[in-house]
Design an enzyme around this catalytic site. Sequence first.
Site, PDB file in Angstrom:
ATOM      1  N   ASP A   1      79.417  61.531  48.281  1.00 29.52           N
ATOM      2  CA  ASP A   1      80.831  61.157  48.138  1.00 29.52           C
ATOM      3  C   ASP A   1      81.505  61.069  49.513  1.00 29.52           C
ATOM      4  O   ASP A   1      82.684  60.724  49.608  1.00 29.52           O
ATOM      5  CB  ASP A   1      81.580  62.096  47.176  1.00 29.52           C
TER       6      ASP A   1
ATOM      7  N   ASP B   1      75.823  61.734  44.047  1.00 31.64           N
ATOM      8  CA  ASP B   1      76.767  62.840  44.211  1.00 31.64           C
ATOM      9  C   ASP B   1      77.794  62.789  43.082  1.00 31.64           C
ATOM     10  O   ASP B   1      78.384  61.730  42.821  1.00 31.64           O
ATOM     11  CB  ASP B   1      77.492  62.661  45.563  1.00 31.64           C
TER      12      ASP B   1
ATOM     13  N   GLU C   1      75.689  73.347  53.801  1.00 30.60           N
ATOM     14  CA  GLU C   1      76.445  72.585  54.798  1.00 30.60           C
ATOM     15  C   GLU C   1      77.279  73.518  55.673  1.00 30.60           C
ATOM     16  O   GLU C   1      78.054  74.346  55.174  1.00 30.60           O
ATOM     17  CB  GLU C   1      77.359  71.567  54.083  1.00 30.60           C
TER      18      GLU C   1
END
Length: 270
Positions: free
Chosen positions: A43, A82, A182
Site C-alpha cells: 500500500d 497488501d 519494519e
Amino acid sequence: MKTINDFVKMKKEEEPIVMLTAYDYISAKFCEENSVDMILVGDSLGMVVYGENNTLNVTVDDIIRHCKAVRNGAPNTFVIADMPYKSYHLDERETKNNAFRMILEGKADCVKLEGGSQSRLKAIENIVDCEIPVMGHLGLTPQSIVKFGGFKVQGKHEEQRNIIYEQAIAVEKAGAFMLVLECVPEELGLAISKELSIPTIGIGAGRYTDGQVLVWHDMMGLSSQITKFSKMWENISLPMNSSISGYVKDVKNKSFPEEKNVYYPIDERK
Ligand code: KIV
C-alpha cells in the site's frame, strides 16, 4: 514459482529471501527477469505512485488493479497483496471478502496485513481459515502513523521491544506464514528471527532477518526522500532525466523526428 514451503526451506537453509515492491506490469517483469523471490504490491502504492503523504487512502480496488498488472508482468513469481487500511478492521465477513477479492480478482498468492493486537490476530485467523496464506507486518506499521505520530522507528525502548516480540510470536501462532519487520532495532530483528519458525523479512530491521524487502522507488532513486535503510544500486532518475530533457531539447530545436523516424518521408531532394 516458489511456494510457501520453499520459503520455509530457505529459512532453514539460511538462504536469504528477496522481496521487492512492484505496482505495475513492467516493474514486475523486471523483478521476475532478475529472480526476485516475492513481489509485494504494497500500500506504499499510495505514496510512491499516487503521491499521497501516507498510505491511508489506498483502497481494495486500487490494490486489486495493481496486483493484476503485476501478475501479468510476473506470472511465475509469488505475489503478495497488501490489505489496505479499513479492509480488515471492521467485521469478519468483510475481512474475508476483501482477502478473497485479492486472490480471485487480483490473482495474488497471499495477503499481508499490519499489526499484532487481538483483533488483528483474529483477522489473520479468519483469513487463514479461508485457505488464504497471510503475511504479518510489525514494527513501523504505516497504517498506524497517526497513533505513532509519524514514520518513526519502533522498539527503541525495552517495553516497546517486548510488545513487538510477543506480538511476533502471536502472529505466528495465529497462522501467518511469514512476517515483515519494519524499522526496528537490529537486535529485535535478530531475536524475532531466531525465535520464529516462519521466515522474517526486514525493511530497516538490520542484517539478521531471513530476507529483505525494499520499496521499488527508494531503490531506483525515484523517491523524494532518501531512507537510511535503503540502497540505490543505480540511480535511474539520472538516465530518466537525461532522456526527457534530450527529448524536450530535440523537439524544440527540430532535430527530432529525423527522416529515419518517419513513415513514407517526403523526399526533400526532389
Ligand atoms: O507497503 C509496503 O510497501 C510495505 C513494505 C514497506 C513492507 O508494506
